[in-house]
Each structure stands twice: as structure tokens, then as C-alpha cells.
Design a protein around this motif. Sequence first.
Motif, PDB file in Angstrom:
ATOM      1  N   VAL A  41      -0.990  -3.795  -6.707  1.00 11.33           N
ATOM      2  CA  VAL A  41      -1.470  -3.506  -5.226  1.00 11.33           C
ATOM      3  C   VAL A  41      -1.945  -1.769  -5.087  1.00 11.33           C
ATOM      4  N   PRO A  42      -2.901  -1.412  -4.174  1.00  7.95           N
ATOM      5  CA  PRO A  42      -3.480  -0.208  -4.594  1.00  7.95           C
ATOM      6  C   PRO A  42      -2.264   0.831  -4.044  1.00  7.95           C
ATOM      7  N   ASN A  43      -1.309   0.358  -3.478  1.00  9.13           N
ATOM      8  CA  ASN A  43      -0.192   1.405  -2.853  1.00  9.13           C
ATOM      9  C   ASN A  43       0.839   1.584  -3.791  1.00  9.13           C
ATOM     10  N   ILE A  44       1.599   2.480  -3.446  1.00 11.85           N
ATOM     11  CA  ILE A  44       3.056   2.976  -4.060  1.00 11.85           C
ATOM     12  C   ILE A  44       3.945   3.056  -2.854  1.00 11.85           C
ATOM     13  N   SER A  45       5.038   2.241  -3.240  1.00 13.32           N
ATOM     14  CA  SER A  45       6.232   2.294  -2.054  1.00 13.32           C
ATOM     15  C   SER A  45       7.310   3.008  -2.590  1.00 13.32           C
ATOM     16  N   PHE A  46       8.381   2.135  -2.922  1.00 17.58           N
ATOM     17  CA  PHE A  46       9.645   2.708  -3.253  1.00 17.58           C
ATOM     18  C   PHE A  46      10.309   1.653  -4.236  1.00 17.58           C
ATOM     19  N   GLY A  47      11.332   2.039  -4.915  1.00 16.09           N
ATOM     20  CA  GLY A  47      12.029   1.368  -6.007  1.00 16.09           C
ATOM     21  C   GLY A  47      13.324   1.331  -5.947  1.00 16.09           C
ATOM     22  N   GLN A  48      14.159   1.442  -7.138  1.00 21.31           N
ATOM     23  CA  GLN A  48      15.580   1.327  -7.158  1.00 21.31           C
ATOM     24  C   GLN A  48      16.528   1.792  -5.962  1.00 21.31           C
ATOM     25  N   GLY A  49      16.024   3.265  -6.001  1.00 19.09           N
ATOM     26  CA  GLY A  49      17.145   4.138  -5.175  1.00 19.09           C
ATOM     27  C   GLY A  49      16.922   3.838  -3.907  1.00 19.09           C
ATOM     28  N   VAL A  50      15.777   3.453  -3.316  1.00 19.52           N
ATOM     29  CA  VAL A  50      15.796   2.976  -1.619  1.00 19.52           C
ATOM     30  C   VAL A  50      16.694   1.709  -1.875  1.00 19.52           C
ATOM     31  N   ILE A  51      16.275   0.935  -2.622  1.00 23.44           N
ATOM     32  CA  ILE A  51      17.049  -0.521  -2.621  1.00 23.44           C
ATOM     33  C   ILE A  51      18.317  -0.381  -2.582  1.00 23.44           C
TER      34      ILE A  51
END
Length: 216
Positions: A41-51
Motif C-alpha cells: 500500500v502507498p502508506n506506512i503505519s506502524f509495526g511490532q512496537g505499537v502492537i
Amino acid sequence: MIKVAASILAADFLNLGADIDRMRAAGVDYLHCDVMDGRFVPNISFGQGVIRAAGKSGVPLDVHLMIEEPDKYIDDFAALGAKIITVHYEAAKHLNRTLAHIRELGCLAGVSICPATPPEVLEWSMGDFDVALVMTVNPGFGGQKIIPSAVRKIAVLRDMIEKSGASAEIEVDGNVALNTAPEIVKNGASLLVTGSALFKAENAPAFVSQLKKLEP
Ligand code: DX5
Ligand code: ZN
């Protein structure tokens, strides 16, 4: 019974803990976590840390991987306690193997289809997934407008699942709000993801209970 997943993409990231507490108090069944890689997808959100942080809330996690090569990260998200892990049909090269691996890790296996993907692509994977996530907007951003043809697809998928004898739940993601949810539920969805509409609602508990009261 309808279940509701709050998409934390719509939360105030500076006050994520407070926003998650607000969602728990509103009675949501899941925290929906949108992982985006800037490639699928064209966007970057968050990964393992936020989860990892979101998981401390005790609310079950519904992890939606909008990423290429999802197999690289499934073990990570399972280890962080995800209850549902969903990959995109369009990003999974060997879908059945990926779904089987998610189940082996003790999670519910989800497969998602984008608005332009026909539901029939899942025909030969019936029985291999626990959740089919129908995107009603193109993935990548919250706050978009619903694509009506994607809503009609839900009913087609529901019939396919029923006829196959499999017992998969249909989840819907993208502009789920009080005005769009009734048709979505009538078409066969039982797990509703909601971001902007829920986080902006003046009375989040009332919003969640109105969604849960909807009948097919
Ligand atoms: C979009 C994400 C959605 C998004 C939904 O790519 O998968 O989960 O957060 O947000 P709303 O409810 O605002 O459409
Ligand atoms: Zn999502």
C-alpha cells in the motif's frame, strides 16, 4: 452476534493508551491493527512496537497485514499475542501454506481481498481460513469513502462460504459507520472494523452498541 474491531490507525498516537482504554470501555471486541509497509500500500503505519503496546491492554488483537512478503513477519505478530492474523490474497504467493502456518501458531487465519479482487479467488481455499476480510475501500488510508460494489461482494462471498460448508466469519473494513453498516451486515458480515467513525463518535459506547444490535 456482531463483533466490533476498533482500528487504532484512527487513534491519537500521542495518547494511544488513553484512546485504547476508551475503546475497551466502549465495549469493542478487538483492536484492529493496520500494518502497512509502503510497498503493498502507498502508506506506512506502524509495526511490532505499537502492537506490543496495544496488546498490553488485554483487548484481543486483530492484525491486518497490508504488506508484501507477509510470511516474514507472521511469527513476530503471533509471538506478540495476535488473535487474528490476516494477510492479503494479493500479497501471499502461497496462500494456503501461509494460512496453515498462522493456524499452527495458534492464531485465527484471515485472508483479505481488495475491492477490485473477485471473491471467487478464494474458492479453492475454503476451509483454510477462519476469517475473510473484505476491504470496502482500497487499503492504505483511513477516512475514505465506501466502494459500493465491494459491499455487494460480501453477499457473494457469504454464499460461497455457506455452500462450501466451511465456517468462516466475514469481516469488513473501510468506512464502516452507522449509515453504511446495516447493508454490510445484511450481506453477511459479522465482524466490523471501524476507524474514523468510531474514534470521532461523541458517544463511543453507544456507537459500538448500535453496531452490535444490527441484524442480518
Ligand atoms: C485501511 C485500513 C482500515 C482503516 C479503516 O487501509 O485497513 O482498517 O483504518 O478506517 P476507516 O474506518 O476510517 O475507513
Ligand atoms: Zn484494516
